[in-house]
Design a protein around this motif. Structure first.
Motif, PDB file in Angstrom:
ATOM      1  N   GLU A 263       0.828  -1.205   0.000  1.00  0.00           N
ATOM      2  CA  GLU A 263       0.000   0.000   0.000  1.00  0.00           C
ATOM      3  C   GLU A 263       0.859   1.251   0.000  1.00  0.00           C
ATOM      4  O   GLU A 263       0.560   2.230  -0.708  1.00  0.00           O
ATOM      5  CB  GLU A 263      -0.938  -0.004   1.202  1.00  0.00           C
ATOM      6  CG  GLU A 263      -2.031  -1.063   1.132  1.00  0.00           C
ATOM      7  CD  GLU A 263      -2.984  -0.973   2.300  1.00  0.00           C
ATOM      8  OE1 GLU A 263      -2.813  -0.055   3.139  1.00  0.00           O
ATOM      9  OE2 GLU A 263      -3.899  -1.811   2.389  1.00  0.00           O
ATOM     10  N   GLU A 264       1.933   1.241   0.799  1.00  0.00           N
ATOM     11  CA  GLU A 264       2.813   2.405   0.855  1.00  0.00           C
ATOM     12  C   GLU A 264       3.527   2.580  -0.477  1.00  0.00           C
ATOM     13  O   GLU A 264       3.669   3.699  -0.993  1.00  0.00           O
ATOM     14  CB  GLU A 264       3.838   2.235   1.984  1.00  0.00           C
ATOM     15  CG  GLU A 264       3.238   2.020   3.367  1.00  0.00           C
ATOM     16  CD  GLU A 264       2.595   3.270   3.920  1.00  0.00           C
ATOM     17  OE1 GLU A 264       2.859   4.359   3.379  1.00  0.00           O
ATOM     18  OE2 GLU A 264       1.810   3.152   4.890  1.00  0.00           O
ATOM     19  N   ASP A 267       1.279   4.176  -3.248  1.00  0.00           N
ATOM     20  CA  ASP A 267       1.164   5.642  -3.159  1.00  0.00           C
ATOM     21  C   ASP A 267       2.387   6.318  -3.769  1.00  0.00           C
ATOM     22  O   ASP A 267       2.266   7.308  -4.505  1.00  0.00           O
ATOM     23  CB  ASP A 267       1.008   6.074  -1.699  1.00  0.00           C
ATOM     24  CG  ASP A 267      -0.390   5.828  -1.157  1.00  0.00           C
ATOM     25  OD1 ASP A 267      -1.314   5.664  -1.978  1.00  0.00           O
ATOM     26  OD2 ASP A 267      -0.547   5.791   0.077  1.00  0.00           O
ATOM     27  N   GLU A 286      -2.607  11.597   1.405  1.00  0.00           N
ATOM     28  CA  GLU A 286      -3.354  11.212   2.603  1.00  0.00           C
ATOM     29  C   GLU A 286      -3.851  12.436   3.374  1.00  0.00           C
ATOM     30  O   GLU A 286      -3.489  12.659   4.530  1.00  0.00           O
ATOM     31  CB  GLU A 286      -2.486  10.339   3.513  1.00  0.00           C
ATOM     32  CG  GLU A 286      -2.099   9.002   2.889  1.00  0.00           C
ATOM     33  CD  GLU A 286      -1.251   8.151   3.814  1.00  0.00           C
ATOM     34  OE1 GLU A 286      -0.804   8.676   4.850  1.00  0.00           O
ATOM     35  OE2 GLU A 286      -1.034   6.974   3.507  1.00  0.00           O
ATOM     36  N   HIS A 302     -10.406  14.033  13.773  1.00  0.00           N
ATOM     37  CA  HIS A 302      -9.392  13.675  12.779  1.00  0.00           C
ATOM     38  C   HIS A 302      -8.301  14.742  12.671  1.00  0.00           C
ATOM     39  O   HIS A 302      -7.118  14.415  12.568  1.00  0.00           O
ATOM     40  CB  HIS A 302     -10.040  13.466  11.412  1.00  0.00           C
ATOM     41  CG  HIS A 302     -10.637  12.104  11.226  1.00  0.00           C
ATOM     42  ND1 HIS A 302     -11.857  11.739  11.775  1.00  0.00           N
ATOM     43  CD2 HIS A 302     -10.184  11.000  10.571  1.00  0.00           C
ATOM     44  CE1 HIS A 302     -12.123  10.484  11.455  1.00  0.00           C
ATOM     45  NE2 HIS A 302     -11.128  10.013  10.733  1.00  0.00           N
ATOM     46  N   GLN A 321     -17.532   6.754  -1.093  1.00  0.00           N
ATOM     47  CA  GLN A 321     -16.656   5.587  -0.949  1.00  0.00           C
ATOM     48  C   GLN A 321     -16.011   5.251  -2.295  1.00  0.00           C
ATOM     49  O   GLN A 321     -16.634   5.467  -3.328  1.00  0.00           O
ATOM     50  CB  GLN A 321     -17.478   4.392  -0.459  1.00  0.00           C
ATOM     51  CG  GLN A 321     -18.040   4.552   0.931  1.00  0.00           C
ATOM     52  CD  GLN A 321     -16.976   4.380   2.013  1.00  0.00           C
ATOM     53  OE1 GLN A 321     -15.868   3.921   1.747  1.00  0.00           O
ATOM     54  NE2 GLN A 321     -17.320   4.742   3.242  1.00  0.00           N
ATOM     55  N   PRO A 322     -14.775   4.733  -2.272  1.00  0.00           N
ATOM     56  CA  PRO A 322     -13.902   4.478  -1.117  1.00  0.00           C
ATOM     57  C   PRO A 322     -13.293   5.767  -0.596  1.00  0.00           C
ATOM     58  O   PRO A 322     -13.185   6.765  -1.329  1.00  0.00           O
ATOM     59  CB  PRO A 322     -12.835   3.540  -1.704  1.00  0.00           C
ATOM     60  CG  PRO A 322     -12.737   3.943  -3.142  1.00  0.00           C
ATOM     61  CD  PRO A 322     -14.137   4.318  -3.547  1.00  0.00           C
ATOM     62  N   GLU A 324     -10.151   6.100   0.544  1.00  0.00           N
ATOM     63  CA  GLU A 324      -8.706   6.172   0.352  1.00  0.00           C
ATOM     64  C   GLU A 324      -8.434   6.598  -1.079  1.00  0.00           C
ATOM     65  O   GLU A 324      -9.125   6.177  -2.014  1.00  0.00           O
ATOM     66  CB  GLU A 324      -8.043   4.820   0.641  1.00  0.00           C
ATOM     67  CG  GLU A 324      -8.125   4.415   2.101  1.00  0.00           C
ATOM     68  CD  GLU A 324      -7.360   3.125   2.373  1.00  0.00           C
ATOM     69  OE1 GLU A 324      -6.814   2.544   1.404  1.00  0.00           O
ATOM     70  OE2 GLU A 324      -7.315   2.710   3.535  1.00  0.00           O
ATOM     71  N   THR A 325      -7.443   7.435  -1.265  1.00  0.00           N
ATOM     72  CA  THR A 325      -7.165   7.949  -2.607  1.00  0.00           C
ATOM     73  C   THR A 325      -6.655   6.850  -3.523  1.00  0.00           C
ATOM     74  O   THR A 325      -5.879   5.989  -3.089  1.00  0.00           O
ATOM     75  CB  THR A 325      -6.115   9.079  -2.525  1.00  0.00           C
ATOM     76  OG1 THR A 325      -4.939   8.584  -1.872  1.00  0.00           O
ATOM     77  CG2 THR A 325      -6.637  10.287  -1.787  1.00  0.00           C
ATOM     78  N   THR A 327     -10.235   8.334  -4.350  1.00  0.00           N
ATOM     79  CA  THR A 327     -11.510   8.103  -3.664  1.00  0.00           C
ATOM     80  C   THR A 327     -12.645   7.980  -4.670  1.00  0.00           C
ATOM     81  O   THR A 327     -12.449   8.020  -5.887  1.00  0.00           O
ATOM     82  CB  THR A 327     -11.814   9.285  -2.735  1.00  0.00           C
ATOM     83  OG1 THR A 327     -12.055  10.455  -3.536  1.00  0.00           O
ATOM     84  CG2 THR A 327     -10.676   9.551  -1.773  1.00  0.00           C
TER      85      THR A 327
END
Length: 429
Positions: A263-264, A267, A286, A302, A321-322, A324-325, A327
């Protein structure tokens, strides 16, 4: 000296503000310069290393220091702003003496130096009079007994400098802001810096690396084991990690991306896919992203996260949704200042700024700068052709890319008339 305490512990000086006679801060203490003469004679304290504007390090002779107390250092204001350069006969107390392994002469026990005390002698010179040491732990004891001993009661501080640990120096660095820690790390001798980097945890090293010039970043990362280098890159923000990997040889970058968590790494790869100096390349993937059913209380919780920069915490992005980019469709953004005026139980979606234009990932750096300046923003969303949020460009991202390379080393220094004197006025002439 006036009103000075009889004994000053060196490690506690690091980071203290340095003031001129008018009470204006002109810098911060970074180290103490001493001249070691022999195993018996107490080292003379020559002066302080202070960091002034533009991260320039200068020498402050002890003759220019008028007062030291628990919270600040005062000077005459007459300081030479020439960059500090260490001489062969000089030793930096923090960088070179902390963590040195010594032997207690009376008992023969090994110990580690974790602080030094300096005080004024009868002739008004400052000297290192005592050292705080911790005995090497034995068996199940992690740490031995601590002592404060006279300079002449130890062996191992004079002569060839052997490799030594970095525990106490790392502890001092961990108390600094990342930018200040980066400056100290930059100025350490290579072998000392290697020891410090080895002793730092990955998250802290990542924070400090983000504040260092590119050549320092590359040098430090290439000296790490590849597995640890990948771990450190994971702890960095994705945009900084992408910039750093782009400076490495292609095969090294590919290897490190393969060792990172998927995942990292994804990005970072996505950011690296955009052309340099575009919104897509410099954005942060993020930002604070919430769904349309989130309340103002959710948003405030947040943005309280301590790892968020002020610019990232200034806007909340509401998306389908989703979350997370990239999105689902971006519904709008909410300014934290507006949310502070809303009831905590109300929906963030009811406080969206529908008038804000979005940035396209291919927008050039000039367009990004004009957009932020025109609308008085510290952050702006980056959206693709389908209306999905890809990330956010913040003003600090923009400045990092607009300033000249290695600006941290060459930042312009504003005039400080109270400090600007002829070179002959100080030791560093």
């Amino acid at each position: 000296m006036s009103s000075s305490p009889p004994r000053v512990y060196v490690a506690r000086l690091v980071g203290l503000p340095v003031y001129d006679p008018q009470g204006d801060q002109v810098g911060k203490v970074r180290d103490v310069v001493v001249a070691i003469r022999s195993a018996q004679a107490q080292p003379r304290v020559l002066g302080l290393v202070a960091e002034v504007f533009g991260r320039r390090r200068i020498f402050v002779p002890m003759t220019r220091v008028t007062n030291i107390d628990s919270g600040q250092v005062y000077t005459t204001g007459l300081l030479n702003l020439r960059r500090f350069e260490q001489r062969p006969t000089e030793t930096l107390a923090i960088a070179q003496l902390l963590d040195r392994t010594v032997t207690l002469r009376e008992s023969g026990v090994s110990a580690t130096v974790y602080d030094l005390a300096m005080e004024q002698a009868r002739n008004r010179d400052w000297v290192v009079s005592r050292l705080a040491v911790a005995e090497t732990g034995k068996g199940l004891r992690r740490r031995g007994q601590s002592h404060v001993v006279e300079w002449g009661e130890l062996d191992g501080l004079v002569g060839r400098e052997e490799a030594h640990g970095a525990h106490h120096l790392v502890a001092a660095i961990n108390e600094m802001r990342p930018a200040d820690a980066a400056s100290m790390l930059h100025d350490l001798p290579t072998d000392r810096r290697t020891a410090v980097v080895a002793a730092m945890d990955d998250e802290r090293l990542a924070d400090v690396l983000e504040e260092m010039p590119e050549e320092d970043q590359v040098e430090i990362l290439e000296a790490l084991e590849v597995e640890r280098a990948a771990d450190v890159l994971e702890e960095m923000s994705a945009d900084d990690a992408a910039d750093l990997i782009a400076e490495l040889p292609a095969d090294t970058g590919t290897l490190l991306l393969g060792l990172m968590e998927p995942e990292e790494a994804e990005d970072v790869r996505r950011l690296m896919s955009y052309a340099e100096e575009t919104a897509g390349a410099m954005m942060t993937p993020e930002p604070v992203i919430l769904g349309p059913d989130a309340t103002v209380a959710d948003a405030l919780a947040h943005v309280r996260r301590p790892e968020l920069t002020p610019s990232l915490a200034a806007l909340v992005y509401v998306c389908r949704q989703p979350l997370e980019t990239p999105t689902g469709r971006l519904l709008g953004v909410a300014h934290i200042q507006r949310l502070l005026r809303e009831p905590p139980s109300s929906l963030v979606a009811g406080a969206l700024d529908s008038s804000m234009d979005h940035l396209h990932p291919d927008a050039r750096i000039e367009e990004v700068a004009a957009h932020l300046a025109t609308y008085n923003l510290v952050a702006a969303p980056v959206v693709d052709d389908e209306g999905r949020l890809l990330g956010a460009v913040t003003v600090d991202d923009l400045l990092d890319h607009m300033l000249p390379p290695n600006w941290r080393d060459h930042a312009p220094r504003p005039d400080v008339p109270s400090m600007d004197v002829p070179a002959s006025a100080t030791r560093r002439a």
